[in-house]
Write an enzyme that holds these catalytic residues in place. Sequence first.
Site, PDB file in Angstrom:
ATOM      1  N   ASP A 201       0.813  -1.217   0.000  1.00 57.72           N
ATOM      2  CA  ASP A 201       0.000   0.000   0.000  1.00 57.72           C
ATOM      3  C   ASP A 201       0.850   1.271   0.000  1.00 57.72           C
ATOM      4  OD1 ASP A 201      -2.214  -1.592   0.075  1.00 57.72           O
ATOM      5  OD2 ASP A 201      -2.763  -1.144   2.145  1.00 57.72           O
ATOM      6  N   MET A 244      -5.665  -2.696  -4.064  1.00 57.70           N
ATOM      7  CA  MET A 244      -5.356  -2.602  -2.644  1.00 57.70           C
ATOM      8  C   MET A 244      -5.105  -1.153  -2.235  1.00 57.70           C
ATOM      9  SD  MET A 244      -3.082  -6.016  -2.292  1.00 57.70           S
ATOM     10  CE  MET A 244      -2.507  -5.765  -3.953  1.00 57.70           C
ATOM     11  N   GLY A 245      -5.333  -0.896  -0.967  1.00 53.51           N
ATOM     12  CA  GLY A 245      -5.192   0.441  -0.419  1.00 53.51           C
ATOM     13  C   GLY A 245      -6.169   0.617   0.716  1.00 53.51           C
ATOM     14  N   ARG A 355      -0.301  -9.172  -5.373  1.00 54.27           N
ATOM     15  CA  ARG A 355       0.553  -9.428  -4.204  1.00 54.27           C
ATOM     16  C   ARG A 355       1.564 -10.543  -4.440  1.00 54.27           C
ATOM     17  NH1 ARG A 355      -2.158 -10.075   1.414  1.00 54.27           N
ATOM     18  NH2 ARG A 355      -1.791 -12.229   0.840  1.00 54.27           N
TER      19      ARG A 355
END
Length: 431
Positions: A201, A244-245, A355
């Site tokens: 992130d 993502m975040g 990921r």
Amino acid sequence: MSIQINTSIDVLGTPKIKSTLPFGPFVAPEEKVVIHVGPDVIDEAGNEQLLLPFEEAGPRETIYFDPPKTKCALVTCGGLCPGLNDVIRSIVMEAHHHYHVAATIGIRYGLQGFIPDYCHDIMELTPENVTAIHEFGGTILASSRGPQPPEEIVDALERMNINILFMIGGDGTMRAAKAINQKIRNRNLKIAVIGIPKTIDNDIHFVPKSFGFDSAVAKATEAIRCAHVEAQGAPYGIGIVKLMGRESGFIAAEATLALKDVNFVLIPEQSFELKGENGFLQALENRLISRKHAVIVVAEGAGQHLCNVSRKKDASGNPVLGDICDVLRTEIKKHFKKKGLPITLKYIDPSYIIRSIPANAHDRVYCGFLGQHAVHAGMAGKTNMVVTRLQDRYVYLPLNLVTQKRRKLNIQSMYWRSVLESTGQPQFLKQ
């Protein structure tokens, strides 16, 4: 009000042993590099910019630990991230080939590996068994989330006669490293704790870019490209990509800038409304009527005020997020059904693919430097610190600094303005 920032690095004692490295150059003792740090790194209100002295990373001519008597341990914690194996490999190769340390052991399954009740085996790390691991994603040591008692971790370090502990992980891991270091100090032990910041992130305070971020963005753009193709493939096509975040929208923003096909980007730092004349749904409708397709990139932590949030926490202590993309898909379908507009909506969530990939060339170089500089720091007796890159200079940062808070995207910055200019999205966002 002037911001006070302490950048000094703790040491275990005076280095007195001649380095075993066969060549220079060496960094002079306590050599500082002065770096101009702007508000995006400082992450404080206002636009204050500072010139700060940082201890430069690199090998020292005299070191604290005697290499043939030095035993290192290495642990990876938290979620997966491209480049983990690269950092492991770099640490092992530097420690063995250049410092000739007695041993480097890998702790399996994150901090659980220190706790006897979990019964996880340790793994000896040698140049032979790490030589090709950078070709693969994930971590050869595996990982886990969640805190473990720091006193039990220090007990394990004592039992195993560890001199240097390398901890690779994100915000929670750096807080754990700080707690472990405090227990070590309380016992007057001579064990160095060196952190290597890892977060896909990109949300570690004072670390402008963590390893794996560039690889993640590159992979995210593939998903965006696919969403764009799908959106163009039907009248009134909509492609939604979830990235993502949790609290920071850096991946969503960077991927948006990298691929100019995004029309809307939603991030946790910027609240927005769904309905109304200036709401997101009306902006999306206007886009579809004018261009017949739209691409939406959503950071997972965006729009939590619109979600059913359970208030539960995960193993790492983070709030369990509501599913903003489920809310968006439901509301988009309802809105356009009511309008009589026959949309086609495609949803892509590439999170676990992003990921798990191997690092790209840029991140591999970065990971190599981080691993090498981490070993240099540990052998010199530095402790309670992390190694990072600031404006192309590798420096040491105290754990007290990087654990102050999470780094977030500054929505008043020129960077965020560039993102909005790239998408062309109107001001349906709350100010």
